[in-house]
Motif scaffolding. Structure first.
Motif, PDB file in Angstrom:
ATOM      1  N   HIS A   8      -3.319 -11.018   0.195  1.00 55.13           N
ATOM      2  CA  HIS A   8      -2.663  -9.702   0.094  1.00 55.13           C
ATOM      3  C   HIS A   8      -3.352  -8.884  -0.987  1.00 55.13           C
ATOM      4  N   HIS A  65       4.865  -0.239   4.834  1.00 57.22           N
ATOM      5  CA  HIS A  65       5.585  -0.647   3.627  1.00 57.22           C
ATOM      6  C   HIS A  65       6.990  -0.025   3.641  1.00 57.22           C
ATOM      7  N   GLU A  94       2.066  -4.460   5.145  1.00 55.97           N
ATOM      8  CA  GLU A  94       3.188  -5.206   4.665  1.00 55.97           C
ATOM      9  C   GLU A  94       4.471  -4.552   5.123  1.00 55.97           C
ATOM     10  N   HIS A 130       7.443  -8.101   2.190  1.00 61.48           N
ATOM     11  CA  HIS A 130       7.707  -7.566   0.846  1.00 61.48           C
ATOM     12  C   HIS A 130       9.211  -7.501   0.629  1.00 61.48           C
ATOM     13  N   HIS A 153       5.393 -12.389   0.509  1.00 61.21           N
ATOM     14  CA  HIS A 153       4.343 -12.001  -0.418  1.00 61.21           C
ATOM     15  C   HIS A 153       4.934 -11.665  -1.786  1.00 61.21           C
ATOM     16  N   ASP A 202      -2.300  -8.895  -4.730  1.00 57.30           N
ATOM     17  CA  ASP A 202      -1.617  -7.598  -4.632  1.00 57.30           C
ATOM     18  C   ASP A 202      -2.399  -6.562  -5.440  1.00 57.30           C
TER      19      ASP A 202
HETATM   20 ZN   LIG Z   1       4.480  -5.607  -1.613  1.00 53.43          ZN
END
Ligand SMILES: [Zn+2]
Ligand SMILES: [Zn+2]
Length: 255
Positions: A8, A65, A94, A130, A153, A202
């Motif tokens: 990620h 996201h 994500e 997430h 994640h 990340d």
């Molecule tokens: Zn995230």
């Protein structure tokens, strides 16, 4: 040298605009064989596709996201599905829930997340999930889906999420947080079998100690693996090998 898959990493972000070539080159020289780039919003899909064509080690995921959930149109879902046919598109991400910032209304976040989970299971794709301050709702949703595979994640140590994830056979993405002084993840991580651990940066966020506060990059996973070895008493090379195998297997990278 450790074998690394960064599961990620936002290498597409502007923080890497000046030196993306060098960052990817030095990570490759340091044992990073794959960098998985999650989408944040639909405009990212094509940008990331281009990176997968330019760099051998870069792979992409398509998703939205939770911050950007309000941008999810039917067209965006359709486009995401089209990308799943591309060779280096290896997952959906994500996606998830973020009630900490709540940039999109909760109902919309939940709907978009559930939709993407359906797309993932229908197409046999893994997900990158997430979750921030939304554990209860998120657990309800993932428990309601069948045959889910993928990674929680940026796992930060929440107990209920740990239990639910282990129950469902999900993997846990471990990154810089493990090295933070005040993190409770240090205790929790011992309860996760190594067979369910993958590493991630990340990046550009969450650089591990001793780089904390700086821009993160794939090679810094070295510090996370070292910390993991220190905490668990296991051999660092063994940890890196097992996590590498896990990541390759859950995202079907064939590495
Ligand atoms: Zn995230
Ligand atoms: Zn991210």
């Amino acid at each position: 040298m450790y074998k690394i898959i960064d599961t990620h990493c936002h290498i597409d972000m502007e923080e890497f605009e000046q030196d993306r070539d060098e960052v990817i080159q030095r990570s490759k020289a340091g044992g990073v064989d794959a960098i998985l780039v999650p989408a944040v919003e639909p405009e990212d899909f094509d940008k990331e596709f281009k990176l997968t064509q330019r760099y051998e080690t870069v792979y992409q995921m398509v998703g939205i996201h939770p911050h950007e959930a309000k941008k999810a149109t039917q067209d965006a879902f359709d486009r995401a599905i089209e990308y799943l046919n591309k060779k280096k598109c290896v997952g959906i991400g994500e996606i998830g829930l973020d009630y900490y910032y709540e940039h999109s209304p909760r109902d919309i976040q939940k709907e978009v997340f559930a939709n993407f989970l359906d797309i993932a299971t229908e197409n046999g794709m893994p997900v990158s999930i997430h979750c921030r301050e939304a554990e209860r709702d998120l657990i309800d949703i993932i428990r309601s889906k069948k045959d889910l595979k993928g990674v929680i994640h940026c796992f930060s140590g929440n107990d209920e999420l740990l239990k639910a994830g282990l129950d469902l056979g999900l993997y846990f993405g471990i990154g810089g947080i493990l090295t933070f002084k005040k993190s409770t993840l240090k205790d929790v991580v011992k309860e996760i079998p190594l067979e369910f651990i993958v590493f991630e940066t990340d990046a550009p966020y969450l650089a591990p100690v001793p780089k904390r506060g700086k821009r993160n990059e794939p090679l810094y996973i070295y510090f996370v693996i070292d910390k993991m070895a220190e905490i668990t008493g296991k051999d660092a090379v063994e940890i890196s090998d097992v996590a590498y195998h896990n990541a390759s297997s859950v995202f079907s990278l064939g590495l």
